[in-house]
Structures are given as C-alpha cells and as structure tokens.
Design an enzyme around this catalytic site. Structure first.
Site, short mmCIF file in Angstrom:
data_model
loop_
_atom_site.label_atom_id
_atom_site.label_comp_id
_atom_site.label_asym_id
_atom_site.label_seq_id
_atom_site.Cartn_x
_atom_site.Cartn_y
_atom_site.Cartn_z
N CYS A 20 31.69 56.00 11.68
CA CYS A 20 32.22 56.65 12.81
C CYS A 20 31.02 57.88 13.41
O CYS A 20 30.61 58.53 12.35
CB CYS A 20 33.51 57.27 12.61
SG CYS A 20 34.16 58.37 13.91
N ASP A 48 36.86 39.05 48.26
CA ASP A 48 36.68 38.79 46.91
C ASP A 48 38.03 39.20 46.15
O ASP A 48 38.38 40.24 45.70
CB ASP A 48 35.28 39.81 46.17
CG ASP A 48 34.86 38.98 45.22
OD1 ASP A 48 35.40 37.98 44.69
OD2 ASP A 48 34.00 39.60 44.29
N LYS A 96 26.32 34.07 50.25
CA LYS A 96 26.51 35.28 49.39
C LYS A 96 25.45 36.32 49.38
O LYS A 96 24.20 35.97 49.27
CB LYS A 96 26.13 34.43 47.70
CG LYS A 96 27.40 33.52 47.25
CD LYS A 96 28.67 34.65 46.80
CE LYS A 96 29.70 33.50 46.49
NZ LYS A 96 29.82 32.99 45.03
N LYS A 106 33.85 37.07 53.25
CA LYS A 106 34.54 36.32 52.04
C LYS A 106 35.16 37.29 51.26
O LYS A 106 34.29 38.34 50.43
CB LYS A 106 33.27 35.74 51.29
CG LYS A 106 33.81 34.78 50.20
CD LYS A 106 32.82 33.80 49.58
CE LYS A 106 33.27 32.77 48.70
NZ LYS A 106 33.66 33.48 47.42
N TYR A 155 43.37 30.25 56.70
CA TYR A 155 43.58 29.09 57.04
C TYR A 155 44.98 28.96 57.04
O TYR A 155 45.85 29.32 56.33
CB TYR A 155 42.88 28.12 56.18
CG TYR A 155 42.40 26.92 56.77
CD1 TYR A 155 41.39 26.83 57.57
CD2 TYR A 155 43.04 25.65 56.24
CE1 TYR A 155 41.02 25.71 58.37
CE2 TYR A 155 42.58 24.36 56.62
CZ TYR A 155 41.46 24.61 57.70
OH TYR A 155 41.17 23.34 58.47
N GLU A 161 33.64 34.81 58.89
CA GLU A 161 34.93 35.82 58.32
C GLU A 161 34.03 36.46 57.01
O GLU A 161 33.17 35.78 56.48
CB GLU A 161 35.79 34.76 57.92
CG GLU A 161 36.79 34.23 58.97
CD GLU A 161 37.49 32.99 58.56
OE1 GLU A 161 38.02 32.98 57.31
OE2 GLU A 161 37.80 32.25 59.38
N CYS A 174 32.93 61.29 12.27
CA CYS A 174 33.46 61.72 10.75
C CYS A 174 32.81 60.97 9.80
O CYS A 174 33.01 61.13 8.58
CB CYS A 174 34.91 61.54 10.63
SG CYS A 174 35.59 59.86 10.77
N CYS A 206 37.72 53.43 14.19
CA CYS A 206 37.82 54.53 13.00
C CYS A 206 39.02 54.72 12.37
O CYS A 206 39.73 55.35 13.20
CB CYS A 206 37.01 55.87 13.64
SG CYS A 206 37.42 56.96 12.21
N CYS A 211 39.50 62.61 11.95
CA CYS A 211 38.30 62.26 12.85
C CYS A 211 38.61 63.08 14.04
O CYS A 211 39.84 63.01 14.76
CB CYS A 211 38.42 61.05 13.01
SG CYS A 211 37.24 60.32 14.26
P1 AMP Z 1 34.41 29.92 45.45
O1 AMP Z 1 35.31 30.45 44.46
O2 AMP Z 1 33.05 30.86 45.28
O3 AMP Z 1 34.23 28.39 45.41
O4 AMP Z 1 34.65 30.32 46.83
C1 AMP Z 1 35.74 29.92 47.40
C2 AMP Z 1 37.10 30.72 47.41
O5 AMP Z 1 36.93 31.82 48.33
C3 AMP Z 1 38.35 30.18 48.10
O6 AMP Z 1 39.00 29.70 47.22
C4 AMP Z 1 38.78 31.71 48.75
O7 AMP Z 1 39.65 31.92 47.81
C5 AMP Z 1 37.78 32.59 48.87
N1 AMP Z 1 37.69 33.22 50.20
C6 AMP Z 1 37.58 34.36 50.52
N2 AMP Z 1 37.44 34.68 51.80
C7 AMP Z 1 37.59 33.43 52.32
C8 AMP Z 1 37.47 33.16 53.91
N3 AMP Z 1 37.24 34.06 54.88
N4 AMP Z 1 37.68 31.67 54.14
C9 AMP Z 1 37.52 30.88 53.17
N5 AMP Z 1 37.56 31.06 51.51
C10 AMP Z 1 37.78 32.30 51.29
ZN ZN Z 2 35.93 58.73 12.90
#
Ligand code: AMP
Ligand code: ZN
Length: 664
Positions: free
Chosen positions: A402, A114, A308, A112, A222, A110, A405, A420, A426
């Site tokens: 600044c 962010d 990563k 990851k 999950y 999957e 001015c 400032c 200014c």
């Molecule tokens: P870390 O914060 O680096 O320890 O990574 C763990 C976090 O990755 C988990 O708490 C999830 O919030 C996040 N995460 C993002 N995508 C996934 C995924 N496909 N499966 C599991 N965790 C994921």
């Molecule tokens: Zn100024």
C-alpha cells in the site's frame, strides 16, 4: 363523468403534456401541475385496477423488476453497418452502387448515435414489445425498461401503419454519464468505460425505476414491416416525427456526394457540441426501391455506409504512475502525463483502472502513449507508440504494498482490483469511510462536511464511524476555527442523523459493493439487521440486484468482529437498524404464500403481477410443485395448468380473482 372516461381523458391529457415536454421541448403546464394530474391518475388507476393499461403515462416512472429478460428472435434481422474512414472510401462506395443500379442516387445523412440499438414493435398504435439487438438474430426483451424512456411514444399519433418495428438507438446524455460515474467512484465501484456501454448497461437493469432515472434518449432511424406506405428514407423520417417520435433535426437529404462530404466535414467538428456521443455519420440511399435492389451482404445493407470519425487522440509521454487508495481499500493506478492539449483541454492525468489493463496495454514509464477522450471524466490511455520506445524500458510492476501504509496488497480471485487490507491503520481508508458516512446520500450530516471529518480525525476525536456519536462539544471547541455555534451545530446534526432510515445507515457503513440501490433492496427484503447479518449466500443472491460478488462482500463484512462491534455501538446510540413503517411492503396478506403466473396475461404483465405479490409479502416461484399455492392462469395456459390440476393442492385463479385477492 364515468370513472373510465375520466381515466382515459387524464391519460390523453398527460400523454400530450409528456409529448410537449420531451419531444417538442415546449411544455405548456408547470411540473407541479403535471405531477398533480399524474398523482390523480395514479390514484384512479389504483382504485380501479380493471382499467389497468401498461401504456398509461403512470407506467413511465417504473416500479417493475425483471429478473430474467426473455430471448426473442427478431422477425427482421438487425444488421451491422459497413465502415468507411476516408473520402476515397465514400467515393468508391458511390461508384459501386451507381454502377449496380445504373442510375444516380440521393442520400440521407444521419449522425451515427453511439449507444445501444433497439427494435420496438408497435401494433395498432400501441407499443407492445421492445428487444435489444443482441447478435442481430435474437435479442433480449426489455419492454418494461423501454417504457420508462420519456421520448418514446407508448401510443402513436396520426396515421400509423398497423404493425411495424421502429429501429433506433438508445443513448445516455453525457452529463448523466458523468454523474453516474461520479456516484460510482463515491461508492468505490469500478467506473463505466464509456457512454455506449452505460446505455446498454442501463437497458438491462432489473429495476425499471432505476432505468427511468437515467434520462435515456431514443433516436429513431428506421421503420421495418410488411407493406409500409413510405417510399424514401427521408419521407419515413418525417413520418416518424408525425407519429410522435423525437427526431433529431441533424439529418439531411443530400442530392450529391459533395453535399454528403460537406455534411461529414461539418459534423466532424460540430459533434463536440452535442450533448450525446456520436462516432460517425451514417449515409443511406434515400429511395426504398433502390435500397431493395441493392439488398444486403451477409452482415450489412449495401445501401448504407458508416463513416467513422477519427477519435480524439493525442500523443504524450508517460511520466509516472500514482496509486490512489479508496475508502474500501481499492487501489487505482493513475498515470501522470506530460501535459498535452486534447479536445480543448490540457490533459495531465489519465486513468489506467487496474493491473490487467496496464499489462494489456504494456505501457512503460517514458513511453509515448496515445490518450483518448470519449465521454469519460478523465481521459484514458488507449495504446503505446512502440516505434519510439527507448531500449532500456522495463515493464511496469504493479505495487505490492500500500502506498499509504505499506501493508501487502491483496487481489482476490475474479476481481480486477487490488486492495489494501489494513482497514484500521490505513489513513486514506479511515478518512474515506468517515467522509462517506457523513456524505449527502449516506447519513447527510450537514454541518460536518468531509473536511471537518478529517479535522476531527486528525485531532484524534474520530477513528471510526461510531465515534461520531461520542463527540462532545468541549472536545470540539478548542479546535481551529471552531466557535460555540459551529460546535453546537455539529452536536445537533449528529444527533439528528439518528433519525435516518435503515437503508441510509446500511449504505453509510460502507460495505464494499453495496451502493444506495442495493442497500434499499436489502432493507426491503431483510427488514432487520439481524436477519441480514445471518443471511445465507442463497438468501442474499435471491434479492433483486444482488449477485455473488456483492453477497460475498456482505458476508465477509459481517464476519469481522470489529464490524460487529461498530454495528453494536451504532445500535446502542439509537440508529435505525430496522425498516421504517413507510418502507415496509404494502401488506403481509400474502405472507407465506407462493404464486406462479402462466398463459397470456391481459390485465397486467408478468412483472407487474410478481411485484404485486412481493408488495403483499408473498413469494414468486418458477415451477409447479407441491410448494405452489396459487397458479394464476391467463388465456391459453398449457402444461403448467395441467400439472397444477394433477397435483390437486394448487388453487387456480383467473386474473380477476387474483386482483380481488390483492385489492380486496
Ligand atoms: P456497428 O455496430 O458499428 O456495426 O454499427 C451499426 C449500428 O449503428 C446499428 O446497429 C445501430 O445501432 C447504430 N446506429 C447509430 N446511428 C444510426 C443511424 N442513424 N442509422 C443506422 N444505424 C445507426
Ligand atoms: Zn493501506
């Protein structure tokens, strides 16, 4: 049809349309029709509060304020993931688990995502609670905020387990992230560092109407609970799809590590085309019985591994630092770089935010620095290659005066930014305030864009925001490129702006840290400029979304005589400094009355109840005392009820009695 049936039918219909739109990306009615039906449902619900349902589609738009998010202990701990950075790491991991199991494994890959992780409890198909990861053991309950995320089902479809937690990641789309930061820049606020922090910040906003506006996404990864019917990760992801979740179609079932590596390779590049951020791949053992056998370390499951990606970074020379002055006087350092190609664009500038960040990075002119591009609008410097540093470099001294001015800069305690203080002399500040005043979300004076404002200022016709209202056509006409018609347009639109409501005026005058949302909250609370001008710190911080920093800034603003003069002038010209009828609370029937809710509430949530109280001019307090007028007691009310009975002067209401009191 019975009212109740009608309500239920509308809810079902709207839920389906919502699903078609946000999960399937395949709407079958127009937005207009959808809105009509939603309004109709809202009306029926408002008229018949006994059919209230927190999981009704009408609840998605927000309207609830949570002051404090309760802490909840996770029934099932939320783990981290182990990280790997290379093909070798992954090969070793595969060996390790196959040795432990004594058999081959299949994997699910999957992305990851962010963002911020979330755990959502479903009971009998209904969303009942949502909690942030927190420290993994306990997190914050943010159910009201989660309900506004359109792709998260409030009610499940199909054949769902009776009780389980959906674990997923909440992300913010990159374009929303960019526009939020643009707005923050306009408001003189510090920019959010990256989409991940913005997503988690969004989840903790007090007003869920604001959360609703952020277009957050949820990616389930999950399910956890007792005796769930699934045997593999892959099967569970498909089930999530059937229950009505939006499953990203990027995941893949892989029967060998070679396939996993191909997946990693593909997304390393392809992720740049996604509308949200990913920082890697998560690889999971597919079989749940194998997962059980592998178990967990103290921190993470042994059956999953994050891979990563290498961040998008480039090396280049730091040529110089410029300092920009914003409309509130805030100074922002910007680095000039030797042009370098980074993720498809040529980068010449990078933000460094403030003095502390310069110190922390210890960057020096002439250094070779690393620049990275996350979802940020402009890239940032993340480090220095000290191995190649020239011997004669010196630490960067933040400017003392600044750049525009020459006035000595100040830095207040607890603030990261320099300012400032020469507000009136200014140039960039004067111009910035004029531009802000006419801007679309402030007074929205169409025919004076920012450029015209600068022109008028240069011609000495505008020195502060009150001067807009003394402009005369004869003065404007002689200016370059001004014709009779455009001059008249300016006069007309300035005149028309006098109708703008108080909240816009308050935002437009440009008090540091007072953005649009805060301006609205202040207006709703204080209703009149005089009350706001004389508010105490205590009163200010009692307003939702107003913290100490904002409160101090407001007090300081009104203390200045020159600001008082400008406000007096604007009042004399006829601008609105009082709340309009339409924005006033619904009624003042509860004026001067105090409320407290206790026990298990079934007709509404605590937050909704508190909002009802505020909408009718009442006040919520947090403890039973002689100052309490009404205690609304749900099921299993305990010590508070007892104490109220002892005091004797507190009226005790059931939920229904409270609703009758509100709705008559
Ligand atoms: P870390 O914060 O680096 O320890 O990574 C763990 C976090 O990755 C988990 O708490 C999830 O919030 C996040 N995460 C993002 N995508 C996934 C995924 N496909 N499966 C599991 N965790 C994921
Ligand atoms: Zn100024």
């Amino acid at each position: 049809m019975e009212i109740q049936d009608k309500i239920l039918a509308l809810r079902e219909e709207l839920t389906q349309h919502n699903y078609n739109y946000y999960v399937l990306d395949n709407p079958t009615i127009s937005d207009f029709e959808f809105d009509l039906k939603l309004k109709e449902l809202k009306r029926l619900e408002d008229e018949n509060p006994i059919f209230f349902d927190v999981n009704s589609p009408t609840q998605r738009v927000g309207g609830m304020v949570t002051k404090n998010f309760p802490t909840i202990v996770h029934e099932f701990r939320m783990y981290s993931l182990d990280n790997s950075y290379s093909v070798e790491d992954l090969q070793e991991w595969e060996k390790r688990i196959e040795k432990a199991l004594g058999e081959k494994v299949e994997f699910v890959c999957e992305l990851k995502y962010d963002g911020a992780s979330i755990s959502i409890l479903y009971e009998n198909g209904q969303l009942t609670q949502a909690v942030t990861r927190g420290d993994g053991t306990q997190g914050d309950e943010i159910t009201n905020n989660i309900r506004t995320i359109q792709s998260i089902p409030l009610k499940l479809k199909g054949n769902y387990p009776e009780r389980f937690y959906m674990r997923g990641e909440i992300t913010i789309p990159l374009n929303t992230f960019a526009s939020i930061n643009k707005e923050r820049a306009n408001n003189g606020l510090e920019l959010y560092a990256n989409p991940r922090n913005t997503a988690s910040g969004s989840l903790k906003l007090q007003d869920n109407t604001e959360v609703a506006k952020r277009g957050l996404q949820c990616f389930p990864y999950y399910f956890i609970g007792n005796n769930l019917p699934y045997t593999t990760q892959w099967e569970m992801l498909q089930a999530a799809d059937e229950l009505g979740f939006k499953i990203p179609h990027t995941s893949k079932l892989c029967t060998s590590l070679e396939e996993v590596l191909a997946f990693v390779d593909y997304w390393d590049n392809e992720r740049k085309n996604l509308p949200y951020e990913t920082d890697g791949i998560v690889i999971k053992v597919n079989s749940f019985s194998q997962q059980d056998e592998l178990g967990y370390t103290a921190k993470s499951p042994r059956w999953a591994m994050a891979y990563k990606f290498k961040a998008e970074a480039a090396e280049t020379e730091l040529l110089s630092i410029d300092y920009q002055v914003g409309r509130t006087g805030a100074i922002t350092p910007v680095a000039n770089l030797a042009p370098v190609s980074l993720a498809g664009t040529i980068v010449k500038r990078a933000s460094v935010h403030n003095e502390d960040i310069i110190k922390k990075l210890d960057i020096r002119i002439g250094d070779i620095v690393y620049v990275e591009k996350g979802g940020e609008i402009i890239p940032k410097i993340v480090g220095v290659n000290t191995d190649v540093r020239q011997p004669e470099t010196a630490e960067i001294e933040f400017i003392k005066n600044c750049p525009s001015c020459g006035t000595a800069l100040i830095r207040k305690e607890g603030e990261a930014q320099h300012y400032c203080p020469n507000e009136n002399g200014c140039e960039p500040q004067i111009i910035g305030r004029l531009e802000h005043f006419v801007s679309r979300k402030a007074m929205d004076i169409e025919s004076i864009g920012g450029e015209t404002a600068v022109l008028l200022h240069k011609a000495n016709l505008l020195n502060n925001i009150a001067d807009f209202y003394t402009l005369q056509k004869e003065d404007i006409l002689p200016l370059e490129r001004m014709a009779e018609k455009s001059a008249q347009n300016i006069i007309n639109s300035v005149e028309k702006s006098k109708e703008q409501p108080f909240e816009r005026v308050l935002y437009a005058i440009g008090i540091r840290h007072v953005g649009e949302t805060v301006a609205k909250k202040l207006v709703k609370h204080f209703q009149h400029i005089d009350r706001l001008m004389h508010a105490t710190m205590e009163e200010l911080v009692s307003v939702t979304d107003v913290g100490e920093k904002i409160a101090i800034s407001i007090k300081e603003y009104f203390k200045e005589e020159q600001h008082q003069i400008i406000i007096q002038r604007l009042r004399d010209y006829g601008l609105n400094f009082e709340i309009g009828e339409e924005a006033k609370p619904i009624s003042d029937s509860l004026e001067g009355k105090t409320f407290l809710f206790t026990g298990t509430l079934t007709k509404f949530t605590r937050n909704e109840a508190q909002k009802m109280v505020e909408d009718h001019g009442g006040k919520n307090i947090s403890a039973v005392s002689k100052n309490l007028n009404f205690l609304v007691a749900g099921d299993k009310a305990g010590s508070k009820l007892k104490k109220a009975e002892e005091i004797g002067t507190v009226s005790i209401l059931t939920e229904d009695e409270f609703l009758i009191m509100i709705n008559g």
